[in-house]
Design an enzyme around this catalytic site. Structure first.
Site, mmCIF file in Angstrom:
data_model
loop_
_atom_site.group_PDB
_atom_site.id
_atom_site.type_symbol
_atom_site.label_atom_id
_atom_site.label_comp_id
_atom_site.label_asym_id
_atom_site.label_seq_id
_atom_site.Cartn_x
_atom_site.Cartn_y
_atom_site.Cartn_z
ATOM 1 N N ASN A 139 17.785 41.620 38.817
ATOM 2 C CA ASN A 139 19.147 42.150 38.721
ATOM 3 C C ASN A 139 19.816 42.610 40.414
ATOM 4 O O ASN A 139 18.417 43.289 40.556
ATOM 5 C CB ASN A 139 20.341 42.754 38.084
ATOM 6 C CG ASN A 139 21.085 42.993 38.192
ATOM 7 O OD1 ASN A 139 22.676 42.455 37.954
ATOM 8 N ND2 ASN A 139 21.820 44.575 38.835
ATOM 9 N N GLU A 202 21.382 38.211 41.190
ATOM 10 C CA GLU A 202 22.356 37.749 42.694
ATOM 11 C C GLU A 202 21.857 37.159 43.454
ATOM 12 O O GLU A 202 22.656 36.430 44.616
ATOM 13 C CB GLU A 202 23.378 38.853 42.667
ATOM 14 C CG GLU A 202 24.006 39.270 41.583
ATOM 15 C CD GLU A 202 23.690 40.246 40.780
ATOM 16 O OE1 GLU A 202 22.148 40.742 40.278
ATOM 17 O OE2 GLU A 202 24.574 41.019 39.654
ATOM 18 N N ASP A 251 34.134 56.907 50.071
ATOM 19 C CA ASP A 251 34.350 55.346 50.204
ATOM 20 C C ASP A 251 35.180 54.595 50.514
ATOM 21 O O ASP A 251 35.827 54.541 51.699
ATOM 22 C CB ASP A 251 34.822 55.460 47.980
ATOM 23 C CG ASP A 251 33.993 54.640 47.488
ATOM 24 O OD1 ASP A 251 33.786 53.672 47.438
ATOM 25 O OD2 ASP A 251 33.359 55.364 46.560
HETATM 26 MN MN MN Z 1 24.088 41.489 38.501
#
Ligand code: MN
Length: 440
Positions: A139, A202, A251
């Site tokens: 991941n 990804e 953010d």
């Molecule tokens: Mn993922």
């Protein structure tokens, strides 16, 4: 990343280099903010570090589209195809990232202190790669990383894929092995944020966006592969038994996120290219917003296309932090298409709070045109829908911050079907010939 920067240099106005020494404390971030949304920014000399810094690589839509070989009409499909059909990157023995291996000293990385209330120096363009519990998949996701010391970081992990892997490891009483790659091709970063389902690497999505050109190498201390052309890779673990306060940090809203207890990363080794270029993303800048928003636009386009006959464009606007505000343009084919598009827009992206639907003659990238459509095509008593008490984004400071409930507002700014269309069309001046005479 280097080849991409070189290509951008060749396009006038797309590259800006600072030769003079800059401070990583506020000065470099302020310069990035000055040029936000514009060129790739390169700082050759940052005080206290031997590494140059590149920023703004994904700073505007056109640059991102060049990076993934598409355009403003084609990117929805490019992103959806890459998510649905990732291509595993080719594993090679060695790559440029293997040129130097050394003991990590995070204090010597040019991680910036960005805003006045930030908790400290943050790595903002780190791609965190971990292996799934069954060992079969890896991941990759982006996380902000607060520098705590020579070999320690705090990592903000929102409850998604990496969170699940860390929770699994914690249950077994184990630290989670991770590699943190910094200095990557924009396509790899777009792929990492494209949101494939759990269990999909990804990096494979990024590779699909790169047309299968991505190569990876195996790490030495952790069982994951990383892009062979990464500038810097940190190898280490996310500790199973240690949490520290993380934040405040800005953010994508441009406001401060709160302080939370978050896990610690212990870094054991660093490999890098010779003369590595550190990568930086300005928190709350255009790059941050676009990386988060673009994949959502693709998913919204897909969903709204199922609800109305023809969608021309979907934009999560920069003014809405590429998160809260959507503009959707459709080719209306019957009365009610506008409202159906509104409902599909809300249904396909829970973070969206305000949506405007416009006709195909309105440019979704031009907010003055969108406002003009609202001004000339909307009646408030019939064209606005308000839904109270819906689930909203945790990032919205105006929402109910306990239950994250929010009100959704949809504006149907399409031309009413029962009124003569010519009353709503923009007047135009007939085109002129070369002598400046009006034709026809
Ligand atoms: Mn993922």
């Amino acid at each position: 990343m280097r080849s991409f920067i070189e290509a951008e240099k060749a396009i006038p106005g797309n590259f800006l280099e600072f030769e003079d020494e800059v401070s990583p404390t506020y000065e470099a971030p302020a310069l990035m903010k000055d040029h936000d949304g514009g060129p790739v920014v390169m700082f050759r000399k940052v005080s206290g570090s031997e590494f140059a810094v590149a920023g703004g690589l994904c700073g505007n839509r056109d640059r991102i589209f060049r990076a993934i070989g598409t355009d403003r009409e084609g990117y929805y499909k490019s992103l959806i195809d890459a998510v649905n059909r990732p291509i595993p990157p080719k594993i090679v023995e060695e790559g440029p990232v293997n040129e130097v291996r050394e003991k990590p000293d995070l204090d010597k990385l040019p991680a910036f202190l960005h805003y006045e209330k930030d908790a400290g120096r943050y790595i903002t363009a780190g791609l965190v790669i971990a292996r799934g519990t069954d060992g079969k998949f890896q991941n990759a996701s982006m996380h902000r990383l607060l520098v705590l010391g020579k070999d320690r970081l705090a990592i903000r992990i929102v409850p998604r894929h990496l969170y699940a892997l860390h929770e699994e490891a914690k249950k077994r009483g184990e630290d989670l092995q991770v590699a943190i790659a910094i200095g990557l091709h924009p396509a790899v970063l777009v792929g990492a944020n494209a949101g494939p389902k759990f269990g999909v690497d990804e990096l494979g999505v990024g590779n699909a966006l790169l047309g299968g050109r991505l190569e990876v190498v195996k790490c030495k201390h952790v069982s994951v592969t990383v892009p062979a052309e990464a500038e810097i890779v940190l190898e280490g673990v996310i500790k199973c038994d240690e949490e520290v306060p993380e934040g405040p940090f800005v953010d994508l809203t441009g406001t401060y996120d709160i302080v939370r207890k978050q896990p610690v990363v212990e870094v054991v080794s660093m490999m890098r290219r010779k003369g590595a270029i550190f990568q930086s993303i300005l928190p709350g800048g255009a790059e941050h917003k676009l990386l988060m928003g673009l994949p959502k636009e693709a998913r919204m386009y897909d969903a709204i296309s199922r609800a109305v006959p023809e969608v021309r464009g979907v934009r999560l606007t920069l003014g809405g932090s590429c998160w809260f505000h959507a503009v959707v343009s459709i080719k209306k084919q019957s009365e009610g298409d506008g409202k159906n598009a509104l409902m599909a827009a809300f249904g396909s992206n829970p973070s969206v709070k305000h949506v405007v639907v416009v006709d195909e003659d309105i440019d979704v990238d031009n907010m003055e045109e969108v406002e003009w459509a609202i001004a000339t095509r909307v009646q408030g008593d019939g064209d606005i829908i308000i839904v109270k008490g819906a689930r909203g984004s945790t990032l919205d400071p105006s929402s109910d911050q306990v239950r994250y409930l929010t009100s959704k507002v949809g504006i149907d700014a399409t031309i009413p079907w029962d009124k003569p269309r010519e009353k709503f069309e923009r007047a135009r001046i007939p085109p002129r010939d070369r002598q400046g005479r009006t034709k026809g």
